[in-house]
Design a protein around this motif. Sequence first.
Motif, PDB file in Angstrom:
ATOM      1  N   LYS A  58      14.854  16.546   9.184  1.00 54.39           N
ATOM      2  CA  LYS A  58      14.839  17.931   8.737  1.00 54.39           C
ATOM      3  C   LYS A  58      14.227  18.029   7.349  1.00 54.39           C
ATOM      4  CE  LYS A  58      19.126  18.963  11.248  1.00 54.39           C
ATOM      5  NZ  LYS A  58      20.518  19.471  11.123  1.00 54.39           N
ATOM      6  N   GLN A  59      13.752  19.237   7.046  1.00 52.87           N
ATOM      7  CA  GLN A  59      13.248  19.452   5.705  1.00 52.87           C
ATOM      8  C   GLN A  59      14.387  19.341   4.702  1.00 52.87           C
ATOM      9  OE1 GLN A  59      10.957  22.971   5.103  1.00 52.87           O
ATOM     10  NE2 GLN A  59       9.351  22.387   6.546  1.00 52.87           N
ATOM     11  N   GLN A  60      14.071  18.765   3.539  1.00 54.95           N
ATOM     12  CA  GLN A  60      15.089  18.551   2.535  1.00 54.95           C
ATOM     13  C   GLN A  60      14.579  19.000   1.180  1.00 54.95           C
ATOM     14  OE1 GLN A  60      16.711  14.464   2.701  1.00 54.95           O
ATOM     15  NE2 GLN A  60      15.364  14.195   4.465  1.00 54.95           N
ATOM     16  N   THR A  61      15.430  19.620   0.424  1.00 50.31           N
ATOM     17  CA  THR A  61      15.140  19.928  -0.959  1.00 50.31           C
ATOM     18  C   THR A  61      15.721  18.812  -1.803  1.00 50.31           C
ATOM     19  OG1 THR A  61      15.235  22.303  -0.548  1.00 50.31           O
ATOM     20  CG2 THR A  61      15.470  21.576  -2.835  1.00 50.31           C
ATOM     21  N   ALA A  62      14.929  18.256  -2.680  1.00 48.45           N
ATOM     22  CA  ALA A  62      15.398  17.081  -3.415  1.00 48.45           C
ATOM     23  C   ALA A  62      14.696  16.946  -4.745  1.00 48.45           C
ATOM     24  CB  ALA A  62      15.182  15.820  -2.576  1.00 48.45           C
ATOM     25  N   THR A  63      15.295  16.134  -5.577  1.00 48.02           N
ATOM     26  CA  THR A  63      14.674  15.674  -6.815  1.00 48.02           C
ATOM     27  C   THR A  63      14.482  14.174  -6.696  1.00 48.02           C
ATOM     28  OG1 THR A  63      15.723  17.411  -8.133  1.00 48.02           O
ATOM     29  CG2 THR A  63      14.918  15.473  -9.312  1.00 48.02           C
ATOM     30  N   VAL A  64      13.291  13.702  -7.024  1.00 45.91           N
ATOM     31  CA  VAL A  64      12.961  12.284  -6.861  1.00 45.91           C
ATOM     32  C   VAL A  64      12.447  11.740  -8.182  1.00 45.91           C
ATOM     33  CG1 VAL A  64      11.446  10.633  -5.692  1.00 45.91           C
ATOM     34  CG2 VAL A  64      12.412  12.548  -4.424  1.00 45.91           C
ATOM     35  N   THR A  65      12.955  10.576  -8.544  1.00 44.40           N
ATOM     36  CA  THR A  65      12.372   9.849  -9.667  1.00 44.40           C
ATOM     37  C   THR A  65      11.745   8.564  -9.131  1.00 44.40           C
ATOM     38  OG1 THR A  65      14.442   8.677 -10.148  1.00 44.40           O
ATOM     39  CG2 THR A  65      14.031  10.740 -11.330  1.00 44.40           C
ATOM     40  N   GLY A  66      10.639   8.187  -9.733  1.00 43.69           N
ATOM     41  CA  GLY A  66       9.968   6.985  -9.260  1.00 43.69           C
ATOM     42  C   GLY A  66       8.756   6.657 -10.109  1.00 43.69           C
ATOM     43  N   LEU A  67       7.959   5.719  -9.629  1.00 49.22           N
ATOM     44  CA  LEU A  67       6.805   5.231 -10.372  1.00 49.22           C
ATOM     45  C   LEU A  67       5.520   5.757  -9.769  1.00 49.22           C
ATOM     46  CD1 LEU A  67       7.856   1.493 -10.851  1.00 49.22           C
ATOM     47  CD2 LEU A  67       8.275   3.440 -12.381  1.00 49.22           C
ATOM     48  N   LEU A  68       4.656   6.286 -10.608  1.00 45.05           N
ATOM     49  CA  LEU A  68       3.349   6.775 -10.161  1.00 45.05           C
ATOM     50  C   LEU A  68       2.483   5.582  -9.771  1.00 45.05           C
ATOM     51  CD1 LEU A  68       1.222   9.524 -11.831  1.00 45.05           C
ATOM     52  CD2 LEU A  68       0.160   7.372 -11.163  1.00 45.05           C
ATOM     53  N   ARG A  69       1.911   5.657  -8.581  1.00 42.20           N
ATOM     54  CA  ARG A  69       1.044   4.588  -8.081  1.00 42.20           C
ATOM     55  C   ARG A  69      -0.315   5.157  -7.691  1.00 42.20           C
ATOM     56  NH1 ARG A  69       3.302   0.140  -6.184  1.00 42.20           N
ATOM     57  NH2 ARG A  69       1.194  -0.613  -6.560  1.00 42.20           N
ATOM     58  N   ILE A  70      -1.332   4.342  -7.874  1.00 42.30           N
ATOM     59  CA  ILE A  70      -2.694   4.748  -7.534  1.00 42.30           C
ATOM     60  C   ILE A  70      -2.935   4.537  -6.038  1.00 42.30           C
ATOM     61  CG2 ILE A  70      -5.133   4.353  -8.002  1.00 42.30           C
ATOM     62  CD1 ILE A  70      -3.591   5.601 -10.311  1.00 42.30           C
ATOM     63  N   SER A  71      -3.672   5.457  -5.423  1.00 37.87           N
ATOM     64  CA  SER A  71      -3.978   5.382  -3.989  1.00 37.87           C
ATOM     65  C   SER A  71      -4.623   4.046  -3.635  1.00 37.87           C
ATOM     66  CB  SER A  71      -4.907   6.529  -3.609  1.00 37.87           C
ATOM     67  OG  SER A  71      -5.252   6.477  -2.238  1.00 37.87           O
ATOM     68  N   GLU A  72      -4.349   3.579  -2.401  1.00 37.57           N
ATOM     69  CA  GLU A  72      -4.869   2.302  -1.909  1.00 37.57           C
ATOM     70  C   GLU A  72      -5.818   2.570  -0.737  1.00 37.57           C
ATOM     71  OE1 GLU A  72      -0.635   0.009  -2.843  1.00 37.57           O
ATOM     72  OE2 GLU A  72      -1.159   0.609  -0.799  1.00 37.57           O
ATOM     73  N   PRO A  73      -7.053   2.933  -1.008  1.00 40.73           N
ATOM     74  CA  PRO A  73      -7.974   3.328   0.072  1.00 40.73           C
ATOM     75  C   PRO A  73      -8.399   2.162   0.948  1.00 40.73           C
ATOM     76  CG  PRO A  73      -9.139   3.227  -2.011  1.00 40.73           C
ATOM     77  CD  PRO A  73      -7.690   3.023  -2.329  1.00 40.73           C
ATOM     78  N   GLY A  74      -8.711   2.491   2.193  1.00 40.49           N
ATOM     79  CA  GLY A  74      -9.339   1.519   3.104  1.00 40.49           C
ATOM     80  C   GLY A  74      -8.406   0.856   4.072  1.00 40.49           C
ATOM     81  N   GLY A  75      -7.429   0.154   3.557  1.00 40.21           N
ATOM     82  CA  GLY A  75      -6.531  -0.597   4.431  1.00 40.21           C
ATOM     83  C   GLY A  75      -6.075  -1.877   3.773  1.00 40.21           C
ATOM     84  N   GLY A  76      -5.548  -2.797   4.587  1.00 42.28           N
ATOM     85  CA  GLY A  76      -5.079  -4.066   4.076  1.00 42.28           C
ATOM     86  C   GLY A  76      -6.102  -5.154   4.278  1.00 42.28           C
ATOM     87  N   PHE A  77      -5.681  -6.396   4.066  1.00 39.71           N
ATOM     88  CA  PHE A  77      -6.572  -7.544   4.180  1.00 39.71           C
ATOM     89  C   PHE A  77      -7.041  -7.698   5.623  1.00 39.71           C
ATOM     90  CE2 PHE A  77      -7.109 -12.190   4.813  1.00 39.71           C
ATOM     91  CZ  PHE A  77      -8.207 -12.361   3.978  1.00 39.71           C
ATOM     92  N   LEU A  78      -8.346  -7.535   5.832  1.00 40.77           N
ATOM     93  CA  LEU A  78      -8.994  -7.675   7.142  1.00 40.77           C
ATOM     94  C   LEU A  78      -8.494  -6.652   8.165  1.00 40.77           C
ATOM     95  CD1 LEU A  78      -9.118 -11.573   7.567  1.00 40.77           C
ATOM     96  CD2 LEU A  78     -10.922 -10.041   6.757  1.00 40.77           C
ATOM     97  N   ARG A  79      -7.787  -5.625   7.711  1.00 44.21           N
ATOM     98  CA  ARG A  79      -7.285  -4.596   8.636  1.00 44.21           C
ATOM     99  C   ARG A  79      -7.538  -3.221   8.026  1.00 44.21           C
ATOM    100  NH1 ARG A  79      -1.227  -6.601   9.674  1.00 44.21           N
ATOM    101  NH2 ARG A  79      -1.361  -6.674   7.401  1.00 44.21           N
TER     102      ARG A  79
END
Length: 282
Positions: A164-185
């Motif tokens: 269900k939709q939730q209203t929330a407050t979240v704390t965390g660490l800003l991370r940069i996008s990881e384009p493309g995929g993983g190793f050989l995938r």
Amino acid sequence: MNPAPRGTAADGQLAADAVAAHQDDIPRSRSAASRYALAVCALLLFATFAALGTWQVQRLYWKLDLIARVEQRVHAPAVIPPARDHWTLITSESDEYRHIRLAGVFLPQFSAKVQASTVLGSGWWLLTPMRLEDGSTVLVNRGFVPARADDWNGHAPLPSVAEKQQTATVTGLLRISEPGGGFLRHNDPAAGRWYSRDVQAIAAARGLSDVAPYFVDADADGESGSKGAEPAADHPVGGLTVVSFHNSHLVYALTWYALALMVAGAFIWVARQEKNLSGRDR
């Protein structure tokens, strides 16, 4: 005149043959072309090893700066996320691992699961979009969900916490996008197979707009004020961001510099041997 002693000519020939044979056993100095080629090879090897050592020293200072920067940011109080007009200026150096606080509504129907390998084992990162009060959207990595027996080729059912939709407050660490995929995938949006947290690709696949160019790794206790779902056994586990970095660049630098010195020493030794042989040939 007395006749020459018998065997004198034969003995002289034998002596000459012996001297020639002995001279054949003495190594001759190399030609000028050979010495030049050897010097060029030694110089190239020395320059290559020295350059690799210098590159590792540069990497060492970069890694030390990264460790200090991350250590400072992850323990700092959470701040508001970057504003829209700052999105184009976000970089890994200036913003990644910054501790931020988000407030908004989760949109679990647009969640995505990204393959993960953590200290808790293999499974999935649960990425759920959060619509902020200003109308923008941020992908939140709510944490790790272990793999289950009914998971198949990346098509794992979403955990019950996201029903269900939730209203929330979240704390965390800003991370940069990881384009493309993983190793050989490579990511396969059409099939719903995600091997990296590629913000732009996930947003496009889910039909989301006005999405921030980063995602947020939720803290271990980073969600509060949630409404609409009770914690379940498969509730995602946050706080698993890796913030310790392997640093062996000094060892690598010393290794490359040692190889450069070995090449230089070997060339000097060979040059001296050549000089001695040249003097013997005269």
